[in-house]
Scaffold this active site. Structure first.
Site, PDB file in Angstrom:
ATOM      1  N   ASP A 157       0.854  -1.175   0.000  1.00  0.00           N
ATOM      2  CA  ASP A 157       0.000   0.000   0.000  1.00  0.00           C
ATOM      3  C   ASP A 157       0.897   1.235   0.000  1.00  0.00           C
ATOM      4  O   ASP A 157       2.088   1.160   0.288  1.00  0.00           O
ATOM      5  CB  ASP A 157      -0.889  -0.032   1.246  1.00  0.00           C
ATOM      6  CG  ASP A 157      -1.787   1.185   1.330  1.00  0.00           C
ATOM      7  OD1 ASP A 157      -2.365   1.562   0.301  1.00  0.00           O
ATOM      8  OD2 ASP A 157      -1.882   1.764   2.425  1.00  0.00           O
TER       9      ASP A 157
ATOM     10  N   ASP B 118      -1.849  -1.159   6.062  1.00  0.00           N
ATOM     11  CA  ASP B 118      -2.200  -0.787   7.423  1.00  0.00           C
ATOM     12  C   ASP B 118      -3.623  -0.288   7.580  1.00  0.00           C
ATOM     13  O   ASP B 118      -4.085  -0.100   8.694  1.00  0.00           O
ATOM     14  CB  ASP B 118      -1.241   0.289   7.942  1.00  0.00           C
ATOM     15  CG  ASP B 118      -1.510   1.646   7.305  1.00  0.00           C
ATOM     16  OD1 ASP B 118      -1.933   1.666   6.134  1.00  0.00           O
ATOM     17  OD2 ASP B 118      -1.289   2.677   7.964  1.00  0.00           O
TER      18      ASP B 118
ATOM     19  N   ASP C 187      -7.084  -2.080   3.200  1.00  0.00           N
ATOM     20  CA  ASP C 187      -6.071  -3.084   2.889  1.00  0.00           C
ATOM     21  C   ASP C 187      -6.470  -4.475   3.382  1.00  0.00           C
ATOM     22  O   ASP C 187      -5.859  -5.464   2.979  1.00  0.00           O
ATOM     23  CB  ASP C 187      -4.725  -2.704   3.520  1.00  0.00           C
ATOM     24  CG  ASP C 187      -4.208  -1.379   2.997  1.00  0.00           C
ATOM     25  OD1 ASP C 187      -4.413  -1.113   1.797  1.00  0.00           O
ATOM     26  OD2 ASP C 187      -3.611  -0.621   3.775  1.00  0.00           O
TER      27      ASP C 187
END
Length: 765
Positions: A465, A658, A662
């Site tokens: 990410d 996080d 996600d």
């Protein structure tokens, strides 16, 4: 489980839904191995209770094609379960729902759980390389000292008894000394054997006692004593390794304070037990005190030492709007903050639970050795009995009494029993896994079980990410714009009162910014989260939206509004024709470029998956040296990208993230990696590995440690299997005396444990 508890999982979950205030609905999909929950507010407590209900149930809800449950016999019709809770069964899913007002229903957020019951994460307690069949025999972290003392007593008494025998002491004295020696050396083995025999099972403890008593029966007291000493000494070493792992938890538990200072409405302060704290209460934490629970700072400035949770050596500055994590040490400043969640759901409690779970989740290779262990024990006993008859009846060896020329059939059978025992083999995997988990925990890497360690060692691609992973995640609002101008306060009010119900990194930045500016809190109605697009609700009766440009302000031509290069943007429809935009900036992690170079050097493909705009994502990729970027992705798009990277299972893929968005990717990847104690609950629920110190470079440490653990497991298997094969072959031809068999068997066990301890003592280099 009590006898009165329901056996069907659906009925047990229905009780949880009735008792848990934040839990609105649970959907169980047996065929797909998944569970969805709908909650209002934080989901950690609800998720944990649903998980416990499912894993503790005697059976899952097994629904056939007609919608009838084979466990409880219930049909597919809608039926009242407990109070306002109802259960609906079908062939595809079982839905447990609690009646609620329309506003509460609209505020619910859906989350998908990845529970042990549905992911084949099997709990086990390591007890000399075995798990008990029923109630586990708990071992304290200092029990190795007792076992070491017993092993030492066995050695000393054995030497005294051997000397008494050589010096011609009375036989009764020799027998007494040998008996006490055997009692010391065989105490733990007898305890474990009795526990197993009560449930009709045998293991290596029984084999060792049989051999020792057999050696004594034919007069070879010294060889039996040597076997018991080595066996008890290796057991003490194993418990020492397990105790070292448990101390990681003990240090965290001891750090937790027992009371907290609550600030009352009149300004007075009183001490209350930490477990009695409820969200919303105001606490005061003075310099040098441990933060009792997770707090949102409302007054004061300080710096908190978070090293016991995250491994971060430098104190982290805290000011109004920031979060102070429970279990961290407040520096010199005075802080006051509101309780965010109960003590049982604090960052400290969450980490403790994760570590405890990690020790109970076995690796696939370990499950293999567990499955064959009991059957192998019976096979060895059968082989020894058969060879005894062959040596005695077919080859004419003495049955029980050895002669100077040749050993007896019974003596050879006992030797074969020793060398064929799989003690080292059964210990080879769990000892390495526990050592790797402990080594990682000491350095801020939390493995949630052996399966994560084995899978990470085989990873060939890593998806990441952007915000909070490749960037520092400390987003700051740098600009607020309104269209038309002059309505900035209205835009700020809408943005804050929508974002304060979100855990996204951008939302957390909005919350900090708004609280520092004193933006008032309002109660939105008909709140709804639109996955991958944004948030919408009614604020003071006016429909408002926040999120992507296409979702919140499609009527505005984005290019006509001044923007900052590299800044992320969130659009706001404040109602009444007023539109606004918040701009955020974030810096790339200093270690990101080095981590990417290191992964590429190991021929591991790297890719960024982000919902941010393409220009922002490409600018960051250029700064950190990342070649492949997939931007403007919805959560479903990210999942599809992860599946494409897996190439239908041909490659192992890790996903690092996080945020809430996600979580689906972490579940879809072969290995989910969550960033830090500040990661969202949804991300931590799905992750197999947690980088507790928020350092991306520790992913390299986790990768190296997993590969070293895999190498140690292979070495242990080679040692244990090699010794068994060689010694069994030699024993069948009578080439191995019992003493050599004992030394080879227990020596291989000691070598396996010491080889695993290299991971515990040295960590990852």
């Amino acid at each position: 489980m009590k006898e009165s508890d329901p056996a069907c999982a659906a009925e047990k979950v229905a009780r949880v839904v009735a008792e848990e205030p934040s839990l609105g609905a649970v959907t169980i999909r047996p065929g797909q191995g998944g569970v969805e929950i709908e909650t209002v507010g934080p989901a950690q407590s609800a998720a944990r209770r649903v998980g416990e209900a499912l894993t503790e149930s005697a059976a899952r809800c097994d629904v056939d094609a007609t919608g009838h449950c084979s466990v409880c016999g219930a049909g597919p019709e809608r039926q009242e379960a407990i109070g306002r809770v109802s259960v609906t069964r079908s062939a595809e899913a079982v839905v447990v729902t609690k009646e609620a007002c329309p506003t509460s229903t609209q505020l619910r957020q859906k989350r998908r759980l990845n529970l042990p019951e549905f992911t084949q994460r099997e709990p086990a307690r390591l007890v000399h390389g075995h798990e008990h069949g029923h109630e586990p025999h708990e071992h304290g972290e200092d029990e190795w000292k007792t076992l070491a003392l017993l092993a030492g007593g066995c050695l000393v008494l054995g030497l005294v008894a051997w000397s008494a025998t050589k010096l011609g002491a009375p036989f009764w004295l020799q027998l007494l000394l040998w008996a006490v020696c055997y009692l010391c050396g065989g105490w733990e083995a007898a305890e474990e054997s009795w526990e197993k025999l009560r449930h009709g099972r045998l293991d290596v403890h029984f084999l060792m006692l049989t051999v020792a008593l057999g050696a004594a029966a034919v007069g070879d007291f010294a060889e039996g004593a040597l076997l018991l000493f080595l066996f008890s000494a290796s057991g003490a070493m194993e418990h020492y390794a397990e105790g070292r792992t448990r101390r990681e938890i003990g240090a965290l538990v001891r750090a937790a304070p027992k009371t907290a200072s609550v600030v009352e409405a009149d300004g007075s302060v009183r001490d209350v037990p930490v477990e009695a704290l409820v969200p919303g209460q105001r606490l005061r934490v003075t310099g040098g005190q441990i933060v009792p629970v997770d707090l949102r700072i409302v007054l004061g400035e300080s710096a908190c030492d978070e090293s016991n949770l995250t491994g971060e050596a430098r104190p982290v500055p805290k000011s109004v709007g920031d979060t102070a994590l429970g279990g961290t040490l407040n520096g010199g400043g005075l802080l006051e903050g509101q309780v965010l969640r109960p003590a049982a759901e604090s960052a400290l409690a969450r980490i403790i639970r994760l570590i405890e779970q990690s020790q109970k989740m076995r690796a696939p290779s370990q499950r293999f050795t567990d499955r064959f262990g009991s059957g192998y024990t019976y096979a060895v006993l059968g082989l020894c009995a058969a060879m005894f008859l062959v040596w005695w009846l077919a080859l004419g060896l003495p049955a029980f009494r050895s002669t100077p020329e040749q050993s007896s059939a019974f003596y050879r059978a006992m030797t074969l029993l020793v060398v064929a025992s799989p003690c080292a083999l059964v210990l080879s995997i769990p000892s390495a896994i526990l050592s790797a988990i402990a080594a990682g925990a000491k350095r801020g890497v939390l493995f949630r079980g052996g399966a994560a360690i084995e899978a990470l060692a085989e990873v060939q691609a890593v998806a990441m990410d952007k915000t909070g992973t490749l960037t520092e995640g400390h987003l700051q609002v740098v600009d607020l714009q309104s269209i038309p101008a002059g309505h900035e306060e209205q835009v700020a009010r809408v943005a804050y009162n929508l974002d304060r119900f979100s855990d996204h990194p951008l939302a957390r930045a909005t919350q900090r910014w708004a609280r520092q500016r004193g933006v008032p809190e309002l109660a939105p109605e008909k709140f709804q989260q639109v996955p991958g697009r944004g948030l919408q609700a009614e604020l003071e009766g006016v429909p408002v939206r926040l999120g992507r440009h296409s979702f919140a302000a499609p009527q505005v031509v984005e290019a006509t509004v001044p923007a900052r290069e590299g800044a992320a943007a969130v659009w706001v429809d404040a109602g009444g024709g007023v539109v606004g935009r918040l701009l955020y900036v974030d810096r790339p992690r200093p270690a990101a470029a080095g981590v990417l170079r290191a992964l590429e050097a190991q021929n591991i493909e790297t890719i960024m998956l982000t919902g941010d705009r393409q220009p922002v994502a490409e600018k960051l990729a250029a700064e950190v040296g990342l070649r492949t970027v997939r931007a403007e992705l919805l959560p479903d798009d990210k999942v599809r990208e992860v599946e494409a990277l897996k190439q239908n299972g041909a490659r192992k893929v890790a996903m690092i993230g996080d945020g809430v968005n996600d979580a689906p990717c972490l579940a879809a990847a072969d290995v989910g990696v969550a960033m830090g104690a500040r990661g969202s609950d949804a991300a931590l629920e799905q992750a197999e590995i947690v980088l507790m110190n928020d350092r991306l470079e520790n992913f390299l440490l986790a990768l190296e440690l997993s590969r070293r653990a895999r190498a140690v497991i292979r070495q242990n298997l080679a040692i244990s299997l090699g010794v068994v094969v060689v010694m069994v072959g030699a024993s069948l031809f009578g080439l191995v005396p019992l003493t050599l068999g004992v030394v080879a068997h227990e020596g291989s066990t000691v070598v396996v444990v010491l080889n695993s301890l290299r991971l515990l003592l040295g960590g990852a280099r």
